[in-house]
Design a protein around this motif. Structure first.
Motif, mmCIF file in Angstrom:
data_model
loop_
_atom_site.group_PDB
_atom_site.id
_atom_site.type_symbol
_atom_site.label_atom_id
_atom_site.label_comp_id
_atom_site.label_asym_id
_atom_site.label_seq_id
_atom_site.Cartn_x
_atom_site.Cartn_y
_atom_site.Cartn_z
ATOM 1 N N ASP B 43 -18.417 3.824 -6.030
ATOM 2 C CA ASP B 43 -17.077 4.156 -6.758
ATOM 3 C C ASP B 43 -16.755 3.302 -8.034
ATOM 4 N N PHE B 44 -17.496 2.473 -8.425
ATOM 5 C CA PHE B 44 -17.079 1.728 -9.633
ATOM 6 C C PHE B 44 -18.511 1.603 -10.222
ATOM 7 N N ARG B 50 -15.059 -5.831 -18.618
ATOM 8 C CA ARG B 50 -13.909 -5.495 -17.947
ATOM 9 C C ARG B 50 -13.513 -6.446 -16.895
ATOM 10 N N GLN B 51 -14.661 -6.680 -16.194
ATOM 11 C CA GLN B 51 -14.448 -7.626 -14.948
ATOM 12 C C GLN B 51 -14.141 -8.909 -15.608
ATOM 13 N N GLU B 53 -12.325 -9.514 -18.120
ATOM 14 C CA GLU B 53 -10.793 -9.379 -18.359
ATOM 15 C C GLU B 53 -9.645 -9.383 -17.206
ATOM 16 N N GLY B 54 -10.225 -8.664 -16.348
ATOM 17 C CA GLY B 54 -9.458 -8.565 -15.011
ATOM 18 C C GLY B 54 -9.446 -10.010 -14.522
ATOM 19 N N MET B 57 -6.932 -12.319 -16.271
ATOM 20 C CA MET B 57 -5.666 -12.026 -16.067
ATOM 21 C C MET B 57 -4.923 -12.410 -14.809
ATOM 22 N N PRO B 158 -7.540 7.029 0.334
ATOM 23 C CA PRO B 158 -7.305 6.621 -1.044
ATOM 24 C C PRO B 158 -7.545 7.986 -2.041
ATOM 25 N N MET B 159 -6.569 8.112 -3.096
ATOM 26 C CA MET B 159 -6.985 8.956 -4.270
ATOM 27 C C MET B 159 -6.761 8.103 -5.402
ATOM 28 N N ARG B 160 -7.545 8.495 -6.290
ATOM 29 C CA ARG B 160 -7.493 7.751 -7.815
ATOM 30 C C ARG B 160 -7.495 8.828 -8.949
ATOM 31 N N LEU B 161 -6.436 8.181 -9.880
ATOM 32 C CA LEU B 161 -6.813 9.134 -11.256
ATOM 33 C C LEU B 161 -6.880 8.102 -12.172
ATOM 34 N N ASN B 162 -7.862 8.099 -13.084
ATOM 35 C CA ASN B 162 -8.288 7.424 -14.205
ATOM 36 C C ASN B 162 -7.480 7.639 -15.384
ATOM 37 N N ILE B 163 -6.701 7.004 -16.127
ATOM 38 C CA ILE B 163 -5.815 7.130 -17.378
ATOM 39 C C ILE B 163 -6.717 6.919 -18.375
#
Lengths: 164, 164
Positions: B43-44, B50-51, B53-54, B57, B158-163
């Motif tokens: 899925d990823f 990115r990892q 930065e996450g 945070m 689950p359903m996902r939408l990337n912005i």
């Protein structure tokens, strides 16, 4: 003050449902909508006091989430609850979309799309990287609605542990 | 200062893996573990920046979540990432459990249970009402592990939408 009066005069002559950010004044109506939703869903039991507490917490802590409502001057017909969290996959803030509800009297008229478009615009403006929702396996209508708006199924499945 | 020295002396003679709250000093090792996880999951896609930065945070905003690591003096062998959000179903704060990772060298020795027990105790102490996780549909081992520890499958998907 005069602009409030003007707006109120305008909307009484043209009282179309519109999307607004919920405030603490909407607590009772949101709790009612939510309780009705939880009565329908197999995974959850409805408990008005819990729903009320959860909604209060979100309205009182705008850093944790936002509730948008579809409403006219007097009544709320729909709602969606957005929670803000961090994703290590996306490397930034992401949204969890919950409690997407439209009153039966306002279905099939494009109001769901109006509400979801508001969510997408909010996500873009505030730089959220992703929206995730959990939809009921059984509700194919709801899945089709979100698919039509770009949401894709994931290969993950949710598991839950309630803490006593 | 002397207590730090004493602890360091003690643990060098008895350097067993234990669970600790991660700090910003652990950023590099946590990023490495995470990147390896995302390389395995359909899925990823992995993206070390990115990892990183996450994880930063989360470590910088303890009101949003906590990362626990399984470590000895020198090295991190496992991790779990807990995110804090609000549930209208439960009427309170709940945990989202993500990025539960154990290095292959430390599997099958009860360390996963050690880490998950730490999570459960944390949830109880801090009055979180529920823990939700998304596990990979394909990984039956992982599902069995969480089931053994009381987690139940839900009827949601689950359903996902990337912005963009």
């Amino acid at each position: 003050m005069s602009s409030t009066l003007q707006q109120s005069t305008l909307s009484s002559s043209n009282d179309l449902p519109r999307v607004q950010t919920a405030t603490i004044e909407d607590l009772d109506q949101i709790t009612d909508l939510l309780t009705a939703l939880f009565e329908q869903q197999g995974d959850f039991t409805s408990d008005p006091q819990r729903q009320r507490e959860g909604v209060s917490m979100i309205l009182e802590q705008p850093a944790r989430g936002r509730i948008f409502v579809l409403r006219n001057d007097d009544q709320i017909f729909g709602m969606v609850n957005l929670l803000f969290t961090i994703s290590t996959a996306m490397g930034g803030m992401v949204l969890i979309l919950e409690d997407f509800i439209m009153h039966p009297s306002h279905r099939g008229q494009g109001y769901g799309t109006l509400l979801l478009d508001h969510v997408s615009n909010f996500a873009k403006q505030k730089n959220f990287a992703r929206i995730t929702l959990l939809t009921d396996k059984i509700s194919e209508d709801s899945q089709r609605f979100f698919q039509k708006h770009g949401f894709a199924h994931s290969s993950m499945i949710p598991m839950r542990l309630n803490i006593d």
